[in-house]
Design an enzyme around this catalytic site. Structure first.
Site, short mmCIF file in Angstrom:
data_model
loop_
_atom_site.label_atom_id
_atom_site.label_comp_id
_atom_site.label_asym_id
_atom_site.label_seq_id
_atom_site.Cartn_x
_atom_site.Cartn_y
_atom_site.Cartn_z
N ARG A 65 7.76 -8.91 5.13
CA ARG A 65 6.48 -8.98 4.43
C ARG A 65 6.60 -8.52 2.98
NH1 ARG A 65 1.64 -5.38 4.43
NH2 ARG A 65 -0.24 -6.67 4.29
N HIS B 98 5.34 -10.60 -0.20
CA HIS B 98 4.32 -10.08 -1.12
C HIS B 98 4.87 -9.91 -2.53
CE1 HIS B 98 0.96 -8.45 1.69
NE2 HIS B 98 1.48 -9.57 2.15
N HIS C 46 4.85 -14.00 11.72
CA HIS C 46 3.95 -13.16 12.50
C HIS C 46 4.33 -13.11 13.97
CE1 HIS C 46 0.36 -13.18 9.44
NE2 HIS C 46 1.44 -12.58 8.99
N ASN D 14 -1.83 -4.70 -0.21
CA ASN D 14 -0.74 -3.76 -0.02
C ASN D 14 -1.14 -2.34 0.32
OD1 ASN D 14 1.22 -5.74 -0.62
ND2 ASN D 14 1.05 -5.36 -2.82
#
Length: 333
Positions: free
Chosen positions: A67, A71, A198, A99
């Site tokens: 992740r 990001h 996910h 975040n």
């Protein structure tokens, strides 16, 4: 984990041959897997060793590292801007809505960077460390491997607004999420494949509470959420309180990188709204979900391709950017 070494090698060769070169989207140079072969030949080994120990200690960190790379790349490119702490003129992306209280793995990146600096100072970028850690995290949890093009450099700044605006949110519409992907040069195939990350990791109650109690502003739960699964979620995600309570994104095999995430979506048991809309909002994305649910090899192959593509979003190369000595702060010249 469950994959044989020979399959991983074959898949990595299929996805990106050892001599592949990736031209970055800004025309600033090339990324290529052999970038550190002479300047820091043990770099990849150091990253893998430290990530492996961390994942063995806490399986959740694998999803966190994956992740973190995502990001980072969606905000001014894959340049490690997400790692910068606030200081001077820099307002950290760690404070952004996507975040704050959720992005993690920073200490592990620090540990990797420290080890690499001892081996070959001022050579390996924090951005490349994150790209390698994301790949290793995927493999260590049973997912595909790929050859990571390298040569990224680190930014000298961050973008709080970019982090707030560019990263897809759990309650965004399908079209909004797709638009955010297209802005980065990614398409609907990349969207569905990368959402497959996910299959590991967790999400907080605050990220999906609306689905349980007030999805459309009428005080009613999301009709696309299976009633029994909704009831199970409500038991630990109340109307108020418990914001930080964690839930598996894939309740079937939460620490194994596989295709059960897509099977959950077809059963109306996706945790986040941004997960379930892959089935309910687009015929094309639903078809991809069905294909990946039925064929894990196809999902693995496309995931690896999409990760290489994502890792190539506007990297700094050549003389642009820096090789930060400490990932949390810019170099003092």
């Amino acid at each position: 984990m469950a994959r044989s070494l020979s399959f991983l090698v074959a898949l990595s060769l299929l996805v990106c041959a050892p001599l592949c070169f990736c031209r970055n989207t800004n025309g600033g140079g090339y990324l290529y897997p052999q970038f550190y072969d002479h300047s820091c030949p043990k770099a990849l080994e150091i990253v893998n060793s430290i990530v492996a120990k961390a994942v063995a200690k806490e399986a959740r960190i694998a999803a966190s590292l994956l992740r973190l790379h995502f990001h980072d790349c969606f905000v001014q490119g894959c340049d490690a801007s997400i790692l910068l702490d606030s200081s001077g003129k820099i307002t950290s992306e760690k404070r952004s809505n996507p975040n704050i209280n959720s992005a993690r793995g920073f200490e592990l990146i620090d540990e990797i960077k420290s080890a690499i600096e001892k081996e070959c100072p001022n050579t390996v970028s924090c951005a490349d460390i994150m790209a390698l850690a994301a790949r290793d995290s995927t493999v260590l949890t049973g997912g595909p491997s790929w050859v990571v093009p390298l040569g990224r450099r680190d930014s000298r700044g961050a973008s709080l607004s970019g982090s707030n605006n560019n990263i897809p949110a759990p309650n965004n519409t399908f079209q909004t999420i797709l638009t955010k992907f297209k802005r980065q040069g990614l398409d609907i195939v990349d969207l569905v494949a990368l959402s497959g990350s996910h299959t590991i990791g967790n999400s907080r109650c605050t990220s999906f509470r609306q689905r349980l109690y007030n999805q459309s502003g009428n005080g009613q739960p999301d009709v696309t959420l299976h009633p029994s699964y909704a009831a199970q979620l409500r038991s630990r995600c109340p109307r108020s309180g418990g914001d930080q309570n964690l839930f598996f994104l894939d309740f079937v095999s939460p620490t194994k990188f596989d295709s059960s995430y897509f099977k959950n979506l077809l059963a109306s048991k996706g945790l986040l709204s941004s997960d379930q809309i892959l089935v309910t909002s687009s015929a094309q994305s639903k078809q991809l979900v069905q294909q990946y649910a039925e064929n894990v090899e196809l999902f693995f192959q496309q995931f690896a391709k999409s990760m290489i593509k994502m890792g190539n979003i506007s990297p700094l190369t050549g003389s642009r950017g820096d090789i930060r000595k400490h990932c949390r702060k810019i170099n003092q010249n």
